[in-house]
Write an enzyme that holds these catalytic residues in place. Structure first.
Site, PDB file in Angstrom:
ATOM      1  N   HIS A 136      -5.794   3.591  -1.366  1.00 57.40           N
ATOM      2  CA  HIS A 136      -7.101   3.920  -0.793  1.00 57.40           C
ATOM      3  C   HIS A 136      -7.436   5.350  -1.206  1.00 57.40           C
ATOM      4  CE1 HIS A 136      -9.714   4.147   3.144  1.00 57.40           C
ATOM      5  NE2 HIS A 136     -10.393   4.468   2.066  1.00 57.40           N
TER       6      HIS A 136
ATOM      7  N   HIS B 235       1.035   6.191   1.863  1.00 50.96           N
ATOM      8  CA  HIS B 235       1.788   7.151   2.679  1.00 50.96           C
ATOM      9  C   HIS B 235       2.922   7.852   1.932  1.00 50.96           C
ATOM     10  CE1 HIS B 235      -0.888   6.696   5.800  1.00 50.96           C
ATOM     11  NE2 HIS B 235      -0.485   5.526   6.253  1.00 50.96           N
TER      12      HIS B 235
ATOM     13  N   HIS C 111      -3.484  -4.992   7.843  1.00 51.09           N
ATOM     14  CA  HIS C 111      -3.599  -3.847   8.744  1.00 51.09           C
ATOM     15  C   HIS C 111      -2.708  -4.008   9.974  1.00 51.09           C
ATOM     16  CE1 HIS C 111      -5.034  -0.192  10.490  1.00 51.09           C
ATOM     17  NE2 HIS C 111      -5.711   0.042   9.383  1.00 51.09           N
ATOM     18  N   GLY C 112      -1.789  -3.081  10.088  1.00 50.91           N
ATOM     19  CA  GLY C 112      -0.910  -3.073  11.260  1.00 50.91           C
ATOM     20  C   GLY C 112       0.225  -4.072  11.187  1.00 50.91           C
TER      21      GLY C 112
ATOM     22  N   ASN D  95       0.861  -1.190   0.000  1.00 51.82           N
ATOM     23  CA  ASN D  95       0.000   0.000   0.000  1.00 51.82           C
ATOM     24  C   ASN D  95       0.901   1.245   0.000  1.00 51.82           C
ATOM     25  OD1 ASN D  95      -1.402   2.279   1.107  1.00 51.82           O
ATOM     26  ND2 ASN D  95      -3.060   0.911   1.707  1.00 51.82           N
TER      27      ASN D  95
ATOM     28  N   ARG E  90       2.933  18.934   1.473  1.00 50.19           N
ATOM     29  CA  ARG E  90       3.336  20.185   0.825  1.00 50.19           C
ATOM     30  C   ARG E  90       2.482  20.514  -0.395  1.00 50.19           C
ATOM     31  NH1 ARG E  90       8.503  22.472   1.841  1.00 50.19           N
ATOM     32  NH2 ARG E  90       8.644  22.490   4.089  1.00 50.19           N
TER      33      ARG E  90
ATOM     34  N   THR F 215      -6.526   6.077  10.347  1.00 49.66           N
ATOM     35  CA  THR F 215      -6.455   5.032   9.323  1.00 49.66           C
ATOM     36  C   THR F 215      -7.739   4.233   9.458  1.00 49.66           C
ATOM     37  OG1 THR F 215      -5.212   3.098   8.530  1.00 49.66           O
ATOM     38  CG2 THR F 215      -5.162   3.498  10.890  1.00 49.66           C
ATOM     39  N   THR F 216      -7.942   3.238   8.591  1.00 48.58           N
ATOM     40  CA  THR F 216      -9.159   2.438   8.686  1.00 48.58           C
ATOM     41  C   THR F 216      -9.172   1.720  10.030  1.00 48.58           C
ATOM     42  OG1 THR F 216      -8.782   2.043   6.332  1.00 48.58           O
ATOM     43  CG2 THR F 216     -10.579   0.832   7.360  1.00 48.58           C
TER      44      THR F 216
ATOM     45  N   HIS G  25       1.972   0.901   6.060  1.00 46.27           N
ATOM     46  CA  HIS G  25       2.710   1.808   6.936  1.00 46.27           C
ATOM     47  C   HIS G  25       4.136   1.334   7.248  1.00 46.27           C
ATOM     48  CE1 HIS G  25       3.009   5.035   9.906  1.00 46.27           C
ATOM     49  NE2 HIS G  25       3.721   4.162  10.590  1.00 46.27           N
TER      50      HIS G  25
ATOM     51  N   ARG H 253      -6.969  12.797   1.223  1.00 43.25           N
ATOM     52  CA  ARG H 253      -5.837  13.245   2.052  1.00 43.25           C
ATOM     53  C   ARG H 253      -4.489  12.701   1.568  1.00 43.25           C
ATOM     54  NH1 ARG H 253      -6.876   9.763   7.527  1.00 43.25           N
ATOM     55  NH2 ARG H 253      -8.898  10.760   7.369  1.00 43.25           N
TER      56      ARG H 253
ATOM     57  N   GLU I 285     -10.993  -9.449   3.158  1.00 42.08           N
ATOM     58  CA  GLU I 285      -9.691  -9.161   3.753  1.00 42.08           C
ATOM     59  C   GLU I 285      -9.902  -9.162   5.263  1.00 42.08           C
ATOM     60  OE1 GLU I 285      -7.515  -5.718   2.392  1.00 42.08           O
ATOM     61  OE2 GLU I 285      -6.333  -5.669   4.245  1.00 42.08           O
TER      62      GLU I 285
ATOM     63  N   GLU J  51      -8.828   0.350  -2.509  1.00 39.04           N
ATOM     64  CA  GLU J  51      -9.663   0.380  -1.297  1.00 39.04           C
ATOM     65  C   GLU J  51     -10.602   1.563  -1.414  1.00 39.04           C
ATOM     66  OE1 GLU J  51      -7.338   0.662   2.205  1.00 39.04           O
ATOM     67  OE2 GLU J  51      -6.213  -1.149   1.791  1.00 39.04           O
TER      68      GLU J  51
ATOM     69  N   ARG K  24      -9.507   8.125  -0.534  1.00 38.56           N
ATOM     70  CA  ARG K  24     -10.416   8.525   0.552  1.00 38.56           C
ATOM     71  C   ARG K  24     -11.277   9.691   0.116  1.00 38.56           C
ATOM     72  NH1 ARG K  24      -8.460   6.280   5.730  1.00 38.56           N
ATOM     73  NH2 ARG K  24     -10.126   7.462   6.656  1.00 38.56           N
TER      74      ARG K  24
HETATM   75  N1  PXP Z   1      -5.850  -3.217   4.570  1.00 37.75           N
HETATM   76  C1  PXP Z   1      -6.770  -2.229   4.627  1.00 37.75           C
HETATM   77  C2  PXP Z   1      -8.175  -2.545   4.294  1.00 37.75           C
HETATM   78  C3  PXP Z   1      -6.398  -0.917   4.991  1.00 37.75           C
HETATM   79  O1  PXP Z   1      -7.326   0.055   5.038  1.00 37.75           O
HETATM   80  C4  PXP Z   1      -5.041  -0.647   5.259  1.00 37.75           C
HETATM   81  C5  PXP Z   1      -4.618   0.742   5.592  1.00 37.75           C
HETATM   82  O2  PXP Z   1      -4.783   1.560   4.489  1.00 37.75           O
HETATM   83  C6  PXP Z   1      -4.129  -1.709   5.167  1.00 37.75           C
HETATM   84  C7  PXP Z   1      -4.559  -2.984   4.847  1.00 37.75           C
HETATM   85  C8  PXP Z   1      -2.671  -1.502   5.418  1.00 37.75           C
HETATM   86  O3  PXP Z   1      -2.500  -1.222   6.770  1.00 37.75           O
HETATM   87  P1  PXP Z   1      -1.066  -0.739   7.271  1.00 37.75           P
HETATM   88  O4  PXP Z   1      -0.810   0.587   6.638  1.00 37.75           O
HETATM   89  O5  PXP Z   1      -1.233  -0.669   8.748  1.00 37.75           O
HETATM   90  O6  PXP Z   1      -0.084  -1.776   6.837  1.00 37.75           O
END
Ligand code: PXP
Length: 239
Positions: free
Chosen positions: A43, A10, A191-192, A7, A18, A100-101, A214, A49, A151, A70, A45
């Protein structure tokens, strides 16, 4: 072993700090793929952002692996996805205030609404994944909504403060993945996830994609995308 989908939101977060042209998430996605990533996730949004329409449109043209968009289950996003035609989309809940989500979509509460959204997207030829908590009722409802994939949200596992808590959450993920597989869903997870906690999730049989943002992007800002992706792949693929 699961595939790794990176992903790149970021990278766009830094650009938007900026409101300029750099760093470009397109370049990041290309480097991630060259380092061995199997796919790219973005994603779009509601508040734009980080990722913008332009990013998705260029990525659609240049990503060689899978492009996973996403998106919140809204009319605006359905229209956008139908034009973009990513390899698949992942329906996620979205609140403006969240960093975040924060949780999975509640398919149990939103079954009728989500059924319609899934239908509209699939009718347009788009494969649909739903981001859900590791909960058997959510998995069953995703099947009822005719989603192609789910997911599984790994956030509670990654946030567990004790070994026991971590084991409990890992078991919930394992059960949800097994049920999804049994019910013929393609199962992803994310996620995470970090370099420290990914190994145990990667060992769970039946997960097709790990979606990680992330942690990889954080490391990439220091050591470069190539090394960041390769190190994550080494951990995922090590026995
Ligand atoms: N899966 C989904 C559905 C998410 O919304 C996100 C965050 O955008 C991720 C995975 C990735 O999460 P992380 O950035 O914590 O790795």
């Amino acid at each position: 072993m699961p595939r790794l989908c990176v992903n790149v939101d970021h990278i766009a977060t830094i650009r938007e700090a900026r409101k300029t042209f750099e760093p470009d998430p397109i370049a990041a996605a290309m480097l991630a793929e060259l380092a061995g990533a199997d796919g790219i996730v973005v994603h779009l949004r509601e508040d734009r952002r980080h990722i913008r329409e332009r990013d998705c449109e260029i990525l659609r043209k240049v990503v060689v692996g899978t492009l996973n968009l996403e998106m919140a289950p809204t009319d605006e996003m359905i229209k956008f996805a139908k034009n973009l035609m990513p390899d698949h989309i992942t329906l996620v809940p979205e609140r403006r205030e969240e960093l975040t989500t924060e949780g999975g979509l509640d398919v149990v509460a939103g079954e009728d609404y989500l059924k319609t959204i899934v239908f509209l997207l699939k009718e347009a030829g788009i494969k649909v994944s739903i981001f859900i908590d590791p909960d058997v009722d959510q998995v069953k409802k995703a099947v009822k909504c005719k989603a192609d994939m789910v997911e599984i949200h790994t956030g509670r596992y990654t946030e567990a403060k004790t070994e026991e808590g971590s084991q409990i959450e890992l078991e919930r993920i394992r059960i949800a993945v097994a049920l999804g597989n049994k019910l013929n869903l393609i199962v992803h997870a994310g996620h995470g996830l970090t370099y420290q906690n990914v190994r145990k999730v990667a060992r769970i049989p039946g997960i097709v994609d790990l979606n990680i943002g992330h942690s990889i992007i954080s490391r990439a800002t220091l050591v470069g995308m190539d090394e960041a992706v390769r190190t994550m792949l080494d951990i995922i693929n090590s026995p």
